[in-house]
Design a protein around this motif. Structure first.
Motif, PDB file in Angstrom:
ATOM      1  N   ASP A  45       0.851  -1.192   0.000  1.00 35.83           N
ATOM      2  CA  ASP A  45       0.000   0.000   0.000  1.00 35.83           C
ATOM      3  C   ASP A  45       0.890   1.247   0.000  1.00 35.83           C
ATOM      4  OD1 ASP A  45      -1.693   2.126   0.473  1.00 35.83           O
ATOM      5  OD2 ASP A  45      -2.963   1.025   1.888  1.00 35.83           O
ATOM      6  N   LEU A  46       1.192   1.738  -1.207  1.00 39.89           N
ATOM      7  CA  LEU A  46       2.119   2.875  -1.325  1.00 39.89           C
ATOM      8  C   LEU A  46       1.589   4.122  -0.627  1.00 39.89           C
ATOM      9  CD1 LEU A  46       3.731   3.035  -4.888  1.00 39.89           C
ATOM     10  CD2 LEU A  46       4.809   2.591  -2.686  1.00 39.89           C
ATOM     11  N   ASP A  47       0.268   4.317  -0.682  1.00 38.30           N
ATOM     12  CA  ASP A  47      -0.312   5.484   0.008  1.00 38.30           C
ATOM     13  C   ASP A  47       0.010   5.427   1.498  1.00 38.30           C
ATOM     14  OD1 ASP A  47      -1.433   6.753  -2.189  1.00 38.30           O
ATOM     15  OD2 ASP A  47      -3.246   5.515  -2.099  1.00 38.30           O
ATOM     16  N   ALA A  48      -0.169   4.259   2.073  1.00 37.59           N
ATOM     17  CA  ALA A  48       0.088   4.101   3.506  1.00 37.59           C
ATOM     18  C   ALA A  48       1.573   4.255   3.817  1.00 37.59           C
ATOM     19  CB  ALA A  48      -0.408   2.731   3.974  1.00 37.59           C
ATOM     20  N   ILE A  49       2.427   3.741   2.915  1.00 34.61           N
ATOM     21  CA  ILE A  49       3.871   3.826   3.128  1.00 34.61           C
ATOM     22  C   ILE A  49       4.343   5.280   3.083  1.00 34.61           C
ATOM     23  CG2 ILE A  49       6.097   3.303   2.042  1.00 34.61           C
ATOM     24  CD1 ILE A  49       4.819   0.520   1.329  1.00 34.61           C
ATOM     25  N   VAL A  50       3.864   6.018   2.076  1.00 28.87           N
ATOM     26  CA  VAL A  50       4.233   7.430   1.972  1.00 28.87           C
ATOM     27  C   VAL A  50       3.684   8.204   3.173  1.00 28.87           C
ATOM     28  CG1 VAL A  50       3.932   9.541   0.625  1.00 28.87           C
ATOM     29  CG2 VAL A  50       4.382   7.379  -0.544  1.00 28.87           C
ATOM     30  N   GLU A  51       2.491   7.841   3.562  1.00 27.30           N
ATOM     31  CA  GLU A  51       1.857   8.493   4.710  1.00 27.30           C
ATOM     32  C   GLU A  51       2.670   8.284   5.984  1.00 27.30           C
ATOM     33  OE1 GLU A  51      -0.822  10.862   6.571  1.00 27.30           O
ATOM     34  OE2 GLU A  51      -0.737  10.404   4.422  1.00 27.30           O
ATOM     35  N   ALA A  52       3.274   7.098   6.098  1.00 28.76           N
ATOM     36  CA  ALA A  52       4.033   6.749   7.303  1.00 28.76           C
ATOM     37  C   ALA A  52       5.449   7.317   7.268  1.00 28.76           C
ATOM     38  CB  ALA A  52       4.081   5.234   7.455  1.00 28.76           C
ATOM     39  N   THR A  53       5.802   7.964   6.149  1.00 21.33           N
ATOM     40  CA  THR A  53       7.152   8.499   5.995  1.00 21.33           C
ATOM     41  C   THR A  53       7.262   9.887   6.620  1.00 21.33           C
ATOM     42  OG1 THR A  53       7.412   7.278   3.924  1.00 21.33           O
ATOM     43  CG2 THR A  53       8.912   9.120   4.299  1.00 21.33           C
ATOM     44  N   PRO A  54       8.360  10.169   7.316  1.00 18.27           N
ATOM     45  CA  PRO A  54       8.542  11.487   7.923  1.00 18.27           C
ATOM     46  C   PRO A  54       8.505  12.608   6.873  1.00 18.27           C
ATOM     47  CG  PRO A  54      10.247   9.957   8.657  1.00 18.27           C
ATOM     48  CD  PRO A  54       9.497   9.278   7.566  1.00 18.27           C
ATOM     49  N   ASP A  55       8.096  13.788   7.272  1.00 20.97           N
ATOM     50  CA  ASP A  55       8.036  14.927   6.351  1.00 20.97           C
ATOM     51  C   ASP A  55       9.410  15.563   6.209  1.00 20.97           C
ATOM     52  OD1 ASP A  55       5.305  14.553   6.058  1.00 20.97           O
ATOM     53  OD2 ASP A  55       4.835  15.802   7.791  1.00 20.97           O
ATOM     54  N   LEU A  56      10.200  15.013   5.281  1.00 23.20           N
ATOM     55  CA  LEU A  56      11.525  15.562   5.002  1.00 23.20           C
ATOM     56  C   LEU A  56      11.529  16.060   3.566  1.00 23.20           C
ATOM     57  CD1 LEU A  56      13.653  12.658   6.555  1.00 23.20           C
ATOM     58  CD2 LEU A  56      13.159  14.887   7.595  1.00 23.20           C
TER      59      LEU A  56
ATOM     60  N   HIS B 188      22.399  16.387   4.074  1.00 23.95           N
ATOM     61  CA  HIS B 188      21.073  16.656   4.632  1.00 23.95           C
ATOM     62  C   HIS B 188      20.897  16.212   6.079  1.00 23.95           C
ATOM     63  CE1 HIS B 188      19.371  17.779   0.664  1.00 23.95           C
ATOM     64  NE2 HIS B 188      20.184  16.856   0.197  1.00 23.95           N
ATOM     65  N   TYR B 189      21.588  15.128   6.470  1.00 30.42           N
ATOM     66  CA  TYR B 189      21.383  14.582   7.827  1.00 30.42           C
ATOM     67  C   TYR B 189      22.716  14.291   8.511  1.00 30.42           C
ATOM     68  CZ  TYR B 189      17.343  13.556   4.858  1.00 30.42           C
ATOM     69  OH  TYR B 189      16.337  13.655   3.951  1.00 30.42           O
TER      70      TYR B 189
ATOM     71  N   ARG C  91      18.059   5.004   9.584  1.00 24.11           N
ATOM     72  CA  ARG C  91      16.829   4.202   9.573  1.00 24.11           C
ATOM     73  C   ARG C  91      15.761   4.896  10.426  1.00 24.11           C
ATOM     74  NH1 ARG C  91      19.167  -0.140  10.701  1.00 24.11           N
ATOM     75  NH2 ARG C  91      18.553  -0.717  12.801  1.00 24.11           N
ATOM     76  N   GLU C  92      16.168   5.399  11.566  1.00 25.41           N
ATOM     77  CA  GLU C  92      15.238   6.147  12.418  1.00 25.41           C
ATOM     78  C   GLU C  92      14.781   7.425  11.719  1.00 25.41           C
ATOM     79  OE1 GLU C  92      13.749   5.321  15.379  1.00 25.41           O
ATOM     80  OE2 GLU C  92      14.586   3.416  14.686  1.00 25.41           O
ATOM     81  N   GLN C  93      15.746   8.136  11.116  1.00 25.49           N
ATOM     82  CA  GLN C  93      15.447   9.380  10.400  1.00 25.49           C
ATOM     83  C   GLN C  93      14.406   9.145   9.298  1.00 25.49           C
ATOM     84  OE1 GLN C  93      15.380  13.094   9.965  1.00 25.49           O
ATOM     85  NE2 GLN C  93      17.409  12.705  10.786  1.00 25.49           N
ATOM     86  N   PHE C  94      14.489   7.986   8.640  1.00 20.90           N
ATOM     87  CA  PHE C  94      13.576   7.662   7.538  1.00 20.90           C
ATOM     88  C   PHE C  94      12.317   6.940   8.004  1.00 20.90           C
ATOM     89  CE2 PHE C  94      16.892   7.759   3.829  1.00 20.90           C
ATOM     90  CZ  PHE C  94      16.893   9.142   3.897  1.00 20.90           C
TER      91      PHE C  94
END
Length: 306
Positions: A97-108, A264-265, A281-284
């Motif tokens: 579920d790409l929508d859910a995966i992107v949704e779960a991704t931090p706002d970077l 960037h990090y 991994r935590e950052q992402f």
DNA sequence: TATCCAAGGTAAGTT
DNA sequence: AACTTACCTTGGATA
């Protein structure tokens, strides 16, 4: 010949076939026009792609040819087996579920740009032995040449399969590759990777170890386990975990990601692989950090040529 | 045309 | 455990 169409609407978050198979995560797909990983290739075409499923993964215990292309609102496929839809769903992770995966991704910002540019790219789930060999070959190599090497190995040592009047070559089995000599592998332009490939193939062929054995281990133990293969360090192990063994949290620290960390990090640079890996991994976002890694890799690698 | 350089790193040897 | 160095090959950049 079996054929069919799967509506893209069935894939939550959409699907970009070209971005998926030409992002540098898999080297078992090819396209008949010879434009695979072509420099400066315009994205957004509707080319056919094909792969040969290893006999060990087919119900018939024979190598099966799968080919597909994205046309309009459907994934069109042709194959030597009626099981193709199930295989494609697994190999191309079409049920993620790409929508859910992107949704779960931090706002970077970097992640958002990468998802924006290549939305619909999915991770793959390659056959593990081919993935292992591919990434052993990837050391100090460009993606187009890694792909060329794998196609060469298939042509030289793999089973010949005919389908719909065309000839295809399966990726070599561990036995077939173990039978190749270092000299023969060097003749395939593997360079110093030739003895690594030979010795790893021998380990698998002899039953000494198999990459699939890492699948049920906790992530970091799985990574350590894969480094028993010759030519496999932490980075290659992470690639096999992410692109073949369903560890979506794995973040391979390649040169592109190292650069991204520097720029960037910088706080994530802990001076060694294991600790830096844990930090990025935590950052992402943890669970799907590998998805973020692959989007960033593709985005940065293709920025120069567009 | 010749030379240089970097490409999805790893293994082996040294401090 | 951290740090160096060698390693094949090739396409593209530089002189």
């Amino acid at each position: 010949m079996h054929a069919g169409r799967i509506p893209v609407a069935e894939f939550a978050g959409g699907f970009d076939l070209q971005a998926t198979v030409e992002s540098g995560q898999t080297y078992v797909w090819d396209r008949p026009d010879g434009e695979m990983f072509a420099d400066g290739l315009a994205w957004g075409g509707d080319a056919w792609y094909h792969t040969v499923l290893p006999a060990t993964e087919a119900a018939t215990n024979e190598p099966e040819v799968l080919r597909c292309r994205l046309v309009g609102d459907a994934l069109e496929w042709e194959a030597s087996t009626p099981d193709a839809p199930d295989h494609l769903r697994r190999l191309l992770r079409l049920d993620d579920d790409l929508d859910a995966i992107v949704e779960a991704t931090p706002d970077l910002p970097l992640l958002e740009r990468a998802y924006e540019r290549y939305g619909g790219m999915r991770l793959v789930e390659d056959p593990s032995f081919a993935s292992l060999i591919s990434f052993i070959c990837s050391a100090q190599m460009r993606v187009a040449r890694i792909h060329g090497m794998q196609m060469r190995l298939a042509r030289e040592f793999g089973d010949v399969v005919t389908f719909d009047g065309d000839t295809y070559h399966a990726f070599p089995t561990p036995d077939q590759l173990a039978d190749a000599t270092e000299a023969e592998l060097r003749d395939c332009s593997l360079g110093y990777r030739a003895p690594y490939v030979e010795r790893t193939a021998e380990m698998v062929a002899a039953g000494e170890a198999h990459p699939d054995e890492a699948r049920d281990l906790p992530y970091e133990e799985a990574r350590d386990d894969l480094t028993q293969f010759v030519g496999v360090g932490d980075k290659v192990a992470d690639c096999v975990l992410l692109f073949a063994l369903d560890f979506l949290e794995a973040v391979p620290l390649d040169t592109w990601i190292q650069t991204a960390i520097e720029e960037h990090y910088p706080d994530c640079d802990r001076g060694n692989y294991a600790d830096t890996s844990r930090a990025i991994r935590e950052q992402f976002g943890g669970e799907y950090a590998g998805y973020a890694q692959t989007y960033v890799f593709l985005f940065l690698r293709t920025q120069r040529s567009g």
